[in-house]
Structures are given as C-alpha cells and as structure tokens.
Design a protein around this motif. Structure first.
Motif, short mmCIF file in Angstrom:
data_model
loop_
_atom_site.label_atom_id
_atom_site.label_comp_id
_atom_site.label_asym_id
_atom_site.label_seq_id
_atom_site.Cartn_x
_atom_site.Cartn_y
_atom_site.Cartn_z
N LEU A 116 29.56 10.16 83.21
CA LEU A 116 28.85 10.78 82.10
C LEU A 116 28.89 9.88 80.87
N LEU A 117 27.80 9.85 80.14
CA LEU A 117 27.71 9.17 78.86
C LEU A 117 27.48 10.22 77.79
N VAL A 118 28.29 10.17 76.73
CA VAL A 118 28.17 11.16 75.66
C VAL A 118 28.20 10.44 74.32
N ARG A 119 27.92 11.18 73.25
CA ARG A 119 28.03 10.60 71.92
C ARG A 119 29.51 10.37 71.59
N GLU A 120 29.78 9.35 70.83
CA GLU A 120 31.16 9.00 70.48
C GLU A 120 31.85 10.17 69.78
N SER A 121 31.10 10.95 69.03
CA SER A 121 31.68 12.08 68.29
C SER A 121 31.96 13.30 69.17
N GLU A 122 31.44 13.28 70.39
CA GLU A 122 31.61 14.41 71.31
C GLU A 122 32.98 14.32 72.00
N LYS A 123 33.86 15.24 71.68
CA LYS A 123 35.22 15.19 72.23
C LYS A 123 35.49 16.29 73.26
N ALA A 178 24.50 15.07 77.21
CA ALA A 178 25.13 14.04 78.02
C ALA A 178 24.07 13.42 78.93
N VAL A 179 24.35 12.22 79.38
CA VAL A 179 23.51 11.53 80.36
C VAL A 179 24.38 11.24 81.58
N THR A 180 23.84 11.44 82.76
CA THR A 180 24.62 11.14 83.96
C THR A 180 23.86 10.21 84.89
N THR A 181 24.59 9.24 85.38
CA THR A 181 24.16 8.35 86.46
C THR A 181 25.38 7.50 86.82
N LEU A 197 28.14 5.67 71.30
CA LEU A 197 28.22 6.25 72.64
C LEU A 197 29.52 5.88 73.32
N ARG A 198 29.97 6.74 74.22
CA ARG A 198 31.16 6.42 75.01
C ARG A 198 30.98 6.87 76.45
N LEU A 199 31.54 6.09 77.34
CA LEU A 199 31.57 6.43 78.76
C LEU A 199 32.79 7.31 79.00
N VAL A 200 32.58 8.47 79.61
CA VAL A 200 33.69 9.40 79.83
C VAL A 200 34.76 8.77 80.71
N GLY A 201 34.34 8.06 81.77
CA GLY A 201 35.30 7.35 82.60
C GLY A 201 35.94 8.18 83.69
N ARG A 202 35.21 9.20 84.18
CA ARG A 202 35.73 10.03 85.29
C ARG A 202 34.65 10.09 86.38
N ARG A 203 34.75 9.19 87.34
CA ARG A 203 33.76 9.12 88.41
C ARG A 203 33.86 10.35 89.30
N PHE A 204 32.70 10.84 89.73
CA PHE A 204 32.72 11.98 90.66
C PHE A 204 31.77 11.76 91.84
N SER A 205 31.60 10.50 92.22
CA SER A 205 30.84 10.18 93.44
C SER A 205 31.13 8.72 93.80
N GLU A 206 30.58 8.30 94.93
CA GLU A 206 30.63 6.89 95.31
C GLU A 206 29.21 6.46 95.62
N GLU A 207 28.74 5.43 94.93
CA GLU A 207 27.38 4.92 95.10
C GLU A 207 27.45 3.46 95.53
#
Length: 261
Positions: A116-123, A178-181, A197-207
């Motif tokens: 997930l990609l979210v805004r830096e201010s989104e906690k 949020a944006v997901t890919t 922007l910040r990357l959440v850093g919690r993968r939930f798949s394998e591509e």
C-alpha cells in the motif's frame, strides 16, 4: 543448439528470434512507473524493466538503438503480444495461470509483493486490515485489482484508473486514501515524492515478474531465460536494481530462480 519443433507440419518461426536476427526488437514497457519504466522529456526511457529489456536484447544481439520502445497499458499487455504489436513485454508483468493461457513467460526476473502507498501524514493505515471503508485505488486489468475484488471488496471502496500515475495523483489530491499494487512500483512513486508519500511496507502477496512473449514461442523463451540467468549471475541485475531503487529504506527482494514459472 536449439532443437527443431515437433512433428505435424512446419514449425512457426520465433517472433523474438526472427526479429532479433534482423538486429531489431519492439518491446512493450510502461512509460509512467518511476524506477521501472518511465519516459523522460527527451523521449528516452529508463527504469529497472528497461535495463532488463536492454540486457536481454543485447544477449539476442540487438543493440540499444535497435530497440523500439512501445508503451503498453497494463490492461493491454496480452493483446499487444497476441496482435504482434511487440515481441516482448517487460512491464511489471506478473506470471499467472490465467495469463499463461494467452502468452508465454520467460523468467521470473523479480519477485514483488502487493503493498500500500499512502500519504506521509496518514498514520492509521499500516496494512490491508486498516482500510475499512476507505477509498483504495488501483489499475484495471492488474493482479492487484483482481486480488482486491476477491478478498477486500466487502470492506473497501475500489477506485480504478488506467494508469498508476493517475492513482498517485488522486492520492496526492486526497481523492483516494491509498493506492495498492506491487511494492516495487509503489517504491518508485514514494521515492519520487518522499516528503508526501510513504510505502506501508507490509506485503500481502507474491508477484513473480516475467517477460511476456507469444504463446508457444519456446525457443524465444529459452533464449530470454538464458539472458536473464546471465544478467543475475554477472551482477548486472543487482546493479540495475540498485541504480533504479537507491533508497536505503526500501529493501528489494533477492534474485529469483529463472525458469521456475
């Protein structure tokens, strides 16, 4: 030596090998994914996918100036191959059983994971379970979109665009939450806008990223696999990854085993 095809009539020439013999290839890439495939104002393209494509082309005896770069929308990758518009697609192209019904894949050359990609201010968003009734943006025709439909449709409001840069612009404009890919794609956008922007850093798949080519082109696939294996063994793969994703906070996945698809 590459063996002859099976019996039952003349064997069709490999589109990849027949065009590379002419020192030319048309390769489909994205033009809007920082770090992977992006077109610059001067008309050139750069990114990890582009570097992989250049290395493969070089091993097929096609110089950089013998490559025609063609933009492919993510939803159109199979059709670009099946219609013969490109010989190869190198565009964050996940290998799936459904896609293998229509095209062949060399690789994998990278193993990503949906994030997930979210805004830096989104906690308050730190994983899929935090999405609730939020607006989640992704791109039509991607494995990310399909996974959201299958596993999160009841809890999120899905917004779809044709390109990820449109999703990111919507995120910056606070039109989505949020944006997901795949994390590799999102890391490129986060690096481009580190204060926003910040990357959440919690993968939930394998591509598993593969290089797409015409269905049944076993000769071409074998040669591309050989090129990818050489790129990884030579250190050129790791160098390309580091060059395009230099952020020390993002840890890319290790090199995959080519041919396991």
């Amino acid at each position: 030596m590459i063996g002859a095809g099976g019996c039952g009539g003349p064997r069709a020439l490999s589109p990849v090998l027949s065009t590379s013999a002419e020192a030319h290839l048309t390769i489909g890439v994205t033009f809007d994914q920082p770090g992977l495939g992006q077109r610059l104002p001067d008309g050139s393209v750069r990114g990890f996918d582009v570097d992989v494509a250049k290395y493969v082309a070089q091993e097929l005896r096609v110089p950089a100036d013998g490559i025609t770069w063609k933009q492919v929308l993510l939803a159109d990758r199979e059709s670009a191959i099946t219609r013969g518009e490109v010989q190869l697609v190198v565009a964050s192209y996940s290998i799936t059983e459904e896609r293998q019904q229509h095209v062949s894949f060399a690789g994998p050359y990278y193993t990503a994971g949906q994030d997930l990609l979210v805004r830096e201010s989104e906690k308050t968003i730190n994983g899929p379970s935090d999405l609730g009734d939020r607006r989640l943006c992704t791109v039509q025709g991607t494995t990310s979109s399909e996974r959201v439909r299958q596993h999160h449709a009841a809890t999120v409001r899905l917004v779809e665009y044709a390109r990820f840069d449109m999703c990111v612009n919507a995120l910056l404009a606070m039109q989505v939450d949020a944006v997901t890919t795949d994390d590799l794609i999102l890391a490129g956008y986060a690096a481009k806008n580190p204060e926003l922007l910040r990357l959440v850093g919690r993968r939930f798949s394998e591509e598993r990223y593969g290089i797409g080519l015409r269905k049944g082109d076993d000769e071409g696939r074998q040669r591309v696999d050989e090129a990818l294996a050489k790129m990884i063994a030579s250190g050129a793969w790791a160098a390309a990854l580091k060059r395009n994703f230099p952020d020390s906070e993002f840890l890319p996945a290790p090199a995959p085993h080519v041919g396991e698809n």
